[in-house]
Design a protein around this motif. Sequence first.
Motif, short mmCIF file in Angstrom:
data_model
loop_
_atom_site.label_atom_id
_atom_site.label_comp_id
_atom_site.label_asym_id
_atom_site.label_seq_id
_atom_site.Cartn_x
_atom_site.Cartn_y
_atom_site.Cartn_z
N SER A 132 0.82 -1.22 0.00
CA SER A 132 0.00 0.00 0.00
C SER A 132 0.85 1.27 0.00
CB SER A 132 -0.98 0.00 1.17
OG SER A 132 -0.29 0.13 2.39
N GLU A 133 2.12 1.15 0.31
CA GLU A 133 3.02 2.30 0.33
C GLU A 133 3.82 2.45 -0.97
OE1 GLU A 133 5.26 1.46 3.86
OE2 GLU A 133 3.53 1.81 5.17
N THR A 134 3.56 1.59 -1.96
CA THR A 134 4.31 1.63 -3.21
C THR A 134 3.65 2.53 -4.25
OG1 THR A 134 3.15 -0.23 -4.25
CG2 THR A 134 5.07 -0.76 -2.84
N LYS A 135 4.42 2.86 -5.28
CA LYS A 135 3.89 3.63 -6.41
C LYS A 135 2.83 2.82 -7.14
CE LYS A 135 8.09 6.25 -7.30
NZ LYS A 135 9.17 6.49 -8.27
N MET A 136 2.97 1.51 -7.15
CA MET A 136 1.99 0.66 -7.84
C MET A 136 0.61 0.81 -7.20
SD MET A 136 3.85 -0.57 -10.19
CE MET A 136 3.08 -1.99 -10.90
N ALA A 137 0.57 0.80 -5.89
CA ALA A 137 -0.71 0.94 -5.18
C ALA A 137 -1.35 2.29 -5.45
CB ALA A 137 -0.50 0.74 -3.68
N GLN A 138 -0.53 3.30 -5.69
CA GLN A 138 -1.01 4.67 -5.89
C GLN A 138 -1.15 5.06 -7.36
OE1 GLN A 138 -2.04 6.18 -3.12
NE2 GLN A 138 -1.33 4.36 -2.05
N LEU A 170 -2.33 9.07 -10.02
CA LEU A 170 -1.62 9.83 -11.05
C LEU A 170 -2.53 10.30 -12.17
CD1 LEU A 170 1.55 7.57 -11.31
CD2 LEU A 170 1.35 9.78 -10.16
N LEU A 171 -3.69 9.70 -12.30
CA LEU A 171 -4.64 10.06 -13.36
C LEU A 171 -5.47 11.29 -13.01
CD1 LEU A 171 -5.93 6.50 -14.31
CD2 LEU A 171 -4.07 7.81 -15.37
N LYS A 172 -5.43 11.70 -11.77
CA LYS A 172 -6.25 12.83 -11.32
C LYS A 172 -5.66 14.17 -11.77
CE LYS A 172 -8.16 10.31 -7.42
NZ LYS A 172 -8.28 10.21 -5.97
N PRO A 173 -6.53 15.16 -11.99
CA PRO A 173 -6.05 16.47 -12.43
C PRO A 173 -5.09 17.09 -11.42
CG PRO A 173 -8.46 16.41 -12.29
CD PRO A 173 -7.97 15.11 -11.79
N GLY A 174 -4.02 17.67 -11.93
CA GLY A 174 -3.05 18.36 -11.08
C GLY A 174 -2.00 17.47 -10.46
N VAL A 175 -2.20 16.16 -10.46
CA VAL A 175 -1.23 15.24 -9.88
C VAL A 175 -0.14 14.96 -10.92
CG1 VAL A 175 -0.89 12.93 -8.91
CG2 VAL A 175 -2.98 14.20 -8.39
N HIS A 206 -3.22 1.61 -14.86
CA HIS A 206 -3.37 2.32 -13.58
C HIS A 206 -4.43 1.69 -12.68
CE1 HIS A 206 -0.78 5.85 -14.42
NE2 HIS A 206 -1.01 5.49 -15.66
N THR A 207 -4.97 0.56 -13.11
CA THR A 207 -5.99 -0.15 -12.34
C THR A 207 -5.73 -1.65 -12.42
OG1 THR A 207 -7.50 -0.38 -14.21
CG2 THR A 207 -7.72 1.62 -12.86
N THR A 208 -6.49 -2.40 -11.67
CA THR A 208 -6.35 -3.85 -11.66
C THR A 208 -7.49 -4.49 -12.44
OG1 THR A 208 -5.27 -3.73 -9.50
CG2 THR A 208 -6.20 -5.86 -10.13
N GLY A 209 -7.11 -5.22 -13.49
CA GLY A 209 -8.08 -6.00 -14.26
C GLY A 209 -9.01 -5.23 -15.16
N TYR A 210 -8.66 -4.03 -15.54
CA TYR A 210 -9.53 -3.23 -16.41
C TYR A 210 -9.85 -4.01 -17.69
CZ TYR A 210 -11.30 0.51 -19.36
OH TYR A 210 -12.08 1.28 -20.19
N GLY A 211 -11.15 -4.12 -18.01
CA GLY A 211 -11.58 -4.80 -19.22
C GLY A 211 -11.64 -6.31 -19.12
#
Length: 191
Positions: A47-53, A57-62, A88-93
Amino acid sequence: MKRWAFLLAVATGSMLWGVSAGSAGEHAYVGSKNCKKCHLQQHKSWSETKMAQAFELLKPGVAAEAKQKAGFDPGKDYTRDAQCLPCHTTGYGKPGGFVDIETTPDLAGIGCEECHGPGGTYTQEGYMTLKNKEYKKADLVAVGLVDTVSAKQCLHCHDKEKNPFAPAEPFDFEKMKEKDLHQRYPLKYKH
Protein backbone atom coordinates in the motif's frame (compact mmCIF):
# COMPACT_ATOMS: atom_id res chain seq x y z
CA MET A 1 -16.55 -12.74 -20.90
CA LYS A 2 -18.07 -9.50 -22.11
CA ARG A 3 -19.03 -6.95 -19.43
CA TRP A 4 -22.75 -7.24 -20.23
CA ALA A 5 -22.59 -11.04 -19.93
CA PHE A 6 -20.73 -10.73 -16.63
CA LEU A 7 -23.34 -8.33 -15.25
CA LEU A 8 -26.16 -10.59 -16.49
CA ALA A 9 -24.55 -13.58 -14.79
CA VAL A 10 -24.28 -11.64 -11.53
CA ALA A 11 -27.91 -10.49 -11.80
CA THR A 12 -29.20 -14.01 -12.48
CA GLY A 13 -27.14 -15.63 -9.77
CA SER A 14 -25.05 -17.83 -12.07
CA MET A 15 -21.85 -16.40 -10.61
CA LEU A 16 -19.78 -17.85 -7.79
CA TRP A 17 -17.48 -15.29 -6.17
CA GLY A 18 -17.29 -13.37 -9.44
CA VAL A 19 -16.35 -16.39 -11.55
CA SER A 20 -18.96 -17.62 -13.96
CA ALA A 21 -20.06 -21.16 -13.26
CA GLY A 22 -18.83 -23.43 -16.02
CA SER A 23 -16.03 -21.23 -17.35
CA ALA A 24 -12.95 -22.71 -15.74
CA GLY A 25 -10.56 -20.70 -17.92
CA GLU A 26 -11.79 -17.33 -16.64
CA HIS A 27 -10.91 -15.97 -13.24
CA ALA A 28 -12.44 -12.81 -11.82
CA TYR A 29 -10.76 -10.16 -9.72
CA VAL A 30 -11.61 -9.84 -6.03
CA GLY A 31 -9.42 -6.92 -4.94
CA SER A 32 -6.39 -6.52 -2.69
CA LYS A 33 -8.54 -6.13 0.44
CA ASN A 34 -9.36 -9.82 0.05
CA CYS A 35 -5.63 -10.65 0.10
CA LYS A 36 -5.09 -8.48 3.17
CA LYS A 37 -7.07 -10.92 5.33
CA CYS A 38 -4.14 -13.36 5.36
CA HIS A 39 -1.25 -11.28 4.04
CA LEU A 40 -1.40 -8.20 6.26
CA GLN A 41 2.35 -7.42 6.21
CA GLN A 42 2.57 -7.73 2.44
CA HIS A 43 -0.56 -5.60 2.01
CA LYS A 44 0.78 -2.86 4.27
CA SER A 45 4.10 -2.83 2.42
CA TRP A 46 2.36 -2.84 -0.99
CA SER A 47 0.00 0.00 0.00
CA GLU A 48 3.02 2.30 0.33
CA THR A 49 4.31 1.63 -3.21
CA LYS A 50 3.89 3.63 -6.41
CA MET A 51 1.99 0.66 -7.84
CA ALA A 52 -0.71 0.94 -5.18
CA GLN A 53 -1.01 4.67 -5.89
CA ALA A 54 -1.01 4.42 -9.72
CA PHE A 55 -4.65 5.51 -10.06
CA GLU A 56 -3.93 8.77 -8.21
CA LEU A 57 -1.62 9.83 -11.05
CA LEU A 58 -4.64 10.06 -13.36
CA LYS A 59 -6.25 12.83 -11.32
CA PRO A 60 -6.05 16.47 -12.43
CA GLY A 61 -3.05 18.36 -11.08
CA VAL A 62 -1.23 15.24 -9.88
CA ALA A 63 2.27 14.78 -11.38
CA ALA A 64 1.62 17.91 -13.43
CA GLU A 65 5.23 18.43 -14.49
CA ALA A 66 5.64 14.84 -15.73
CA LYS A 67 2.33 14.98 -17.59
CA GLN A 68 3.25 18.25 -19.27
CA LYS A 69 6.69 16.93 -20.24
CA ALA A 70 5.04 13.88 -21.88
CA GLY A 71 2.59 16.10 -23.78
CA PHE A 72 -0.45 15.52 -21.60
CA ASP A 73 -2.77 18.16 -20.14
CA PRO A 74 -1.87 18.30 -16.41
CA GLY A 75 -5.30 19.76 -15.57
CA LYS A 76 -7.27 16.99 -17.29
CA ASP A 77 -9.00 14.18 -15.40
CA TYR A 78 -7.73 10.88 -16.89
CA THR A 79 -9.55 8.64 -14.37
CA ARG A 80 -12.03 7.52 -17.05
CA ASP A 81 -9.62 7.40 -19.99
CA ALA A 82 -9.65 3.91 -21.54
CA GLN A 83 -6.08 4.45 -22.79
CA CYS A 84 -4.79 4.99 -19.22
CA LEU A 85 -6.90 2.60 -17.14
CA PRO A 86 -5.25 -0.69 -18.16
CA CYS A 87 -1.96 0.44 -16.58
CA HIS A 88 -3.37 2.32 -13.58
CA THR A 89 -5.99 -0.15 -12.34
CA THR A 90 -6.35 -3.85 -11.66
CA GLY A 91 -8.08 -6.00 -14.26
CA TYR A 92 -9.53 -3.23 -16.41
CA GLY A 93 -11.58 -4.80 -19.22
CA LYS A 94 -11.44 -8.31 -17.73
CA PRO A 95 -14.07 -10.32 -15.78
CA GLY A 96 -14.56 -8.72 -12.38
CA GLY A 97 -11.88 -6.11 -13.12
CA PHE A 98 -11.91 -2.36 -12.64
CA VAL A 99 -14.95 -0.66 -14.20
CA ASP A 100 -14.85 2.81 -12.65
CA ILE A 101 -13.98 4.36 -9.31
CA GLU A 102 -17.62 4.36 -8.13
CA THR A 103 -18.31 0.70 -8.98
CA THR A 104 -14.94 -0.92 -8.24
CA PRO A 105 -12.90 1.39 -5.98
CA ASP A 106 -10.93 -1.53 -4.52
CA LEU A 107 -9.41 -2.20 -7.94
CA ALA A 108 -7.99 1.31 -8.44
CA GLY A 109 -4.20 1.15 -8.60
CA ILE A 110 -2.05 -1.86 -9.41
CA GLY A 111 -3.11 -4.47 -6.87
CA CYS A 112 -1.99 -7.93 -5.83
CA GLU A 113 -3.85 -9.66 -8.65
CA GLU A 114 -1.91 -7.89 -11.42
CA CYS A 115 1.13 -9.94 -10.37
CA HIS A 116 -0.40 -12.96 -8.65
CA GLY A 117 -3.37 -13.54 -10.96
CA PRO A 118 -7.10 -12.88 -10.45
CA GLY A 119 -8.18 -14.44 -7.15
CA GLY A 120 -11.79 -15.21 -8.06
CA THR A 121 -11.13 -18.93 -8.06
CA TYR A 122 -8.15 -19.56 -5.79
CA THR A 123 -9.66 -17.60 -2.89
CA GLN A 124 -12.90 -19.60 -2.86
CA GLU A 125 -13.88 -22.06 -0.17
CA GLY A 126 -11.71 -25.18 -0.46
CA TYR A 127 -8.69 -23.27 -1.73
CA MET A 128 -6.87 -20.37 -0.04
CA THR A 129 -9.10 -19.11 2.78
CA LEU A 130 -8.78 -18.27 6.45
CA LYS A 131 -10.47 -21.58 7.27
CA ASN A 132 -8.24 -23.72 5.03
CA LYS A 133 -4.63 -23.39 6.14
CA GLU A 134 -3.77 -26.78 4.64
CA TYR A 135 -4.18 -25.80 0.98
CA LYS A 136 -1.42 -26.72 -1.46
CA LYS A 137 0.16 -24.09 -3.68
CA ALA A 138 -0.01 -26.43 -6.69
CA ASP A 139 -3.81 -26.56 -6.33
CA LEU A 140 -3.97 -22.76 -6.36
CA VAL A 141 -1.71 -22.52 -9.42
CA ALA A 142 -4.01 -24.98 -11.20
CA VAL A 143 -6.91 -22.53 -10.75
CA GLY A 144 -5.19 -19.25 -11.55
CA LEU A 145 -2.56 -18.25 -8.98
CA VAL A 146 0.60 -17.05 -10.73
CA ASP A 147 3.34 -19.26 -9.31
CA THR A 148 6.35 -17.17 -10.27
CA VAL A 149 6.03 -13.47 -10.95
CA SER A 150 8.07 -12.52 -14.02
CA ALA A 151 8.71 -9.56 -16.29
CA LYS A 152 5.74 -10.68 -18.40
CA GLN A 153 3.27 -9.23 -15.88
CA CYS A 154 5.12 -5.90 -15.91
CA LEU A 155 5.79 -5.43 -19.61
CA HIS A 156 2.18 -4.86 -20.61
CA CYS A 157 2.66 -1.39 -19.05
CA HIS A 158 6.41 -0.89 -18.56
CA ASP A 159 7.15 -0.76 -22.26
CA LYS A 160 8.19 2.44 -24.07
CA GLU A 161 5.98 1.49 -27.04
CA LYS A 162 2.85 1.50 -24.84
CA ASN A 163 3.75 3.94 -22.09
CA PRO A 164 4.90 7.51 -22.78
CA PHE A 165 6.21 7.74 -19.21
CA ALA A 166 8.41 4.64 -19.41
CA PRO A 167 12.15 5.38 -19.31
CA ALA A 168 14.03 5.18 -22.62
CA GLU A 169 16.17 2.28 -21.40
CA PRO A 170 14.65 -1.22 -21.47
CA PHE A 171 12.66 -2.33 -18.42
CA ASP A 172 14.93 -4.13 -15.93
CA PHE A 173 12.68 -6.56 -14.06
CA GLU A 174 15.35 -7.75 -11.62
CA LYS A 175 16.19 -4.18 -10.58
CA MET A 176 12.59 -2.99 -10.40
CA LYS A 177 11.19 -5.93 -8.42
CA GLU A 178 13.44 -4.91 -5.54
CA LYS A 179 12.61 -1.22 -5.86
CA ASP A 180 8.84 -0.77 -6.04
CA LEU A 181 7.10 -3.93 -4.91
CA HIS A 182 6.01 -5.12 -1.50
CA GLN A 183 8.40 -6.63 0.99
CA ARG A 184 8.60 -10.41 1.00
CA TYR A 185 7.72 -12.06 4.29
CA PRO A 186 7.85 -15.75 5.12
CA LEU A 187 4.50 -17.50 5.01
CA LYS A 188 3.12 -18.67 8.34
CA TYR A 189 2.10 -22.09 6.99
CA LYS A 190 3.93 -24.41 4.57
CA HIS A 191 2.02 -24.87 1.34
